[in-house]
Enzyme design. Structure first.
Site, PDB file in Angstrom:
ATOM      1  N   ASN A 150       5.867  -3.665  -3.622  1.00 42.63           N
ATOM      2  CA  ASN A 150       7.006  -2.774  -3.415  1.00 42.63           C
ATOM      3  C   ASN A 150       7.970  -3.472  -2.460  1.00 42.63           C
ATOM      4  OD1 ASN A 150       6.116  -2.294  -0.752  1.00 42.63           O
ATOM      5  ND2 ASN A 150       5.013  -0.434  -1.320  1.00 42.63           N
TER       6      ASN A 150
ATOM      7  N   GLN B 119      -1.552  -3.239  -0.276  1.00 42.31           N
ATOM      8  CA  GLN B 119      -2.019  -2.762   1.032  1.00 42.31           C
ATOM      9  C   GLN B 119      -2.810  -3.801   1.816  1.00 42.31           C
ATOM     10  OE1 GLN B 119      -2.722  -1.204  -1.950  1.00 42.31           O
ATOM     11  NE2 GLN B 119      -2.812   1.019  -1.700  1.00 42.31           N
TER      12      GLN B 119
ATOM     13  N   ASP C 290       0.756   2.495  -9.138  1.00 42.16           N
ATOM     14  CA  ASP C 290      -0.316   2.141 -10.067  1.00 42.16           C
ATOM     15  C   ASP C 290       0.095   2.471 -11.502  1.00 42.16           C
ATOM     16  OD1 ASP C 290      -1.672   1.584  -7.722  1.00 42.16           O
ATOM     17  OD2 ASP C 290      -2.784   3.468  -7.735  1.00 42.16           O
TER      18      ASP C 290
ATOM     19  N   THR D 114       8.760  -2.934  -7.055  1.00 43.17           N
ATOM     20  CA  THR D 114       9.127  -1.535  -7.265  1.00 43.17           C
ATOM     21  C   THR D 114       9.960  -1.054  -6.082  1.00 43.17           C
ATOM     22  OG1 THR D 114       6.995  -0.828  -6.330  1.00 43.17           O
ATOM     23  CG2 THR D 114       7.132  -1.049  -8.720  1.00 43.17           C
TER      24      THR D 114
ATOM     25  N   PHE E 100      -7.826   4.572   4.748  1.00 43.15           N
ATOM     26  CA  PHE E 100      -8.696   4.174   3.646  1.00 43.15           C
ATOM     27  C   PHE E 100     -10.035   3.733   4.216  1.00 43.15           C
ATOM     28  CE2 PHE E 100     -10.446   1.423   0.385  1.00 43.15           C
ATOM     29  CZ  PHE E 100     -10.160   2.126  -0.781  1.00 43.15           C
TER      30      PHE E 100
END
Length: 327
Positions: free
Chosen positions: A195, A172, A257, A223, A116
């Site tokens: 997560n 993240q 998302d 999640t 990223f």
């Protein structure tokens, strides 16, 4: 209910490697990895965590306010977002930097290796939620999604000072946060999203056990990929919500998302957390079956049928008003 979504706005460069990453790893050479993967496809798509969540909320008939920083190349993306129901007046546009880039390779097992580049996102630290509230009205909830770390901390502190409920979604950026910063982002959150891996990392970073975290938040939503999601409340009660099965998974990018969009949209309409998680799982499956984080379509009748097949008629009935009222 007006939801402001803070976080990254990015362009996604998605490639697919037809093999498996694990087959390329040499156990005794992991200290000096040098690998290159020949990809079969390249997709360039609109993305960024905050933009993805906001698009999902708009698809579910809410009017989200997107709060973040983008680059001088943002004009076309901004027009597309506005045309799809996402307000962009609170996006800071950099005069010098490009919009952030997410570069991701997915293997045959849907494992991912990504890089990223922050670009203009670094300027998000200069955005004031108080100014956003003056422009658009005070939001009922602010989502603190992955962003420039200083921006995340500023927005969380502003929510507390202004008395605005917030959802913490550090994901993240946990790798960049120290103990005190992680505690600042989490304490007082109405919702905490992680997560399974991030949940374990958060506990390591924050220095509290699970019960101590739960004592400081409302609901912790974790999640679990193909296993669905786990909901944990402050009173210690936990509930597992299974995933909506997919016969044709295509790309996992943006699945988390979409889950957040479905969960928050259902919560905004006063539905229980478990019901909200089922809608989140349903939207996550739609994204899983689509290449690109914002390219999925919601067909209410089809989605309600799939929800009924997975969760039964009672849960379908609870979601019928929300889905059948979609434009």
């Amino acid at each position: 209910m007006r939801i402001a979504v803070t976080g990254s706005i990015a362009t996604d460069h998605l490639t697919v490697f037809p093999g498996r990453f694990r087959d390329q790893l040499v156990p005794d050479q992991l200290d000096h990895i040098s690998l290159s993967f020949l990809a079969d496809t390249l997709e360039v798509r609109r993305g960024g965590v905050a933009a993805n969540i906001a698009v999902g909320l708009a698809r579910l008939a809410l009017t989200p306010v997107l709060v973040g920083a983008a680059g001088r190349d943002f004009a076309d993306y901004a027009a597309w977002l506005e045309n799809n129901g996402v307000g962009t007046a609170s996006v800071r546009v950099s005069a010098d930097l490009h919009t952030a880039r997410f570069m991701c390779t997915t293997d045959a097992d849907h494992n991912q290796i990504a890089t990223f580049y922050a670009g203009a996102m670094a300027e998000a630290r200069h955005i004031s939620l108080a100014t956003v509230a003056q422009r658009t009205g005070t939001p009922d909830l602010v989502v603190i999604a992955p962003n420039d770390p200083e921006a995340m901390l500023r927005h969380t502190d502003e929510c507390r000072r202004l008395g605005i409920p917030f959802a913490a979604d550090p994901s993240q950026q946990l790798a960049r946060l120290d103990r005190e910063e992680t505690r600042r982002l989490v304490t007082g959150a109405r919702f905490l999203f992680t997560n399974a891996y991030e949940a374990a990392l958060l506990l390591r970073r924050i220095g509290w056990n699970r019960e101590e975290v739960l004592a400081r938040i409302g609901t912790w939503i974790t999640t679990l990929g193909a296993e669905g999601a786990r909901l944990e409340a402050r009173d210690g009660r936990a509930k597992h919500v299974p995933a909506l099965p997919s016969p044709a998974p295509a790309d996992p990018t943006g699945v988390g998302d979409a889950f957040r969009s479905g969960f928050l949209a259902a919560s905004a309409r006063g539905l229980p957390a478990a019901t909200a998680a089922r809608l989140g799982c349903a939207l996550a499956t739609l994204v899983l079956e689509t290449v690109g984080t914002q390219e999925y379509k919601i067909v209410p009748a089809d989605l309600l049928r799939r929800i009924a097949e997975t969760y039964g008629p009672d849960e379908t009935a609870a979601l019928v008003p929300l889905l059948t009222d979609l434009p």
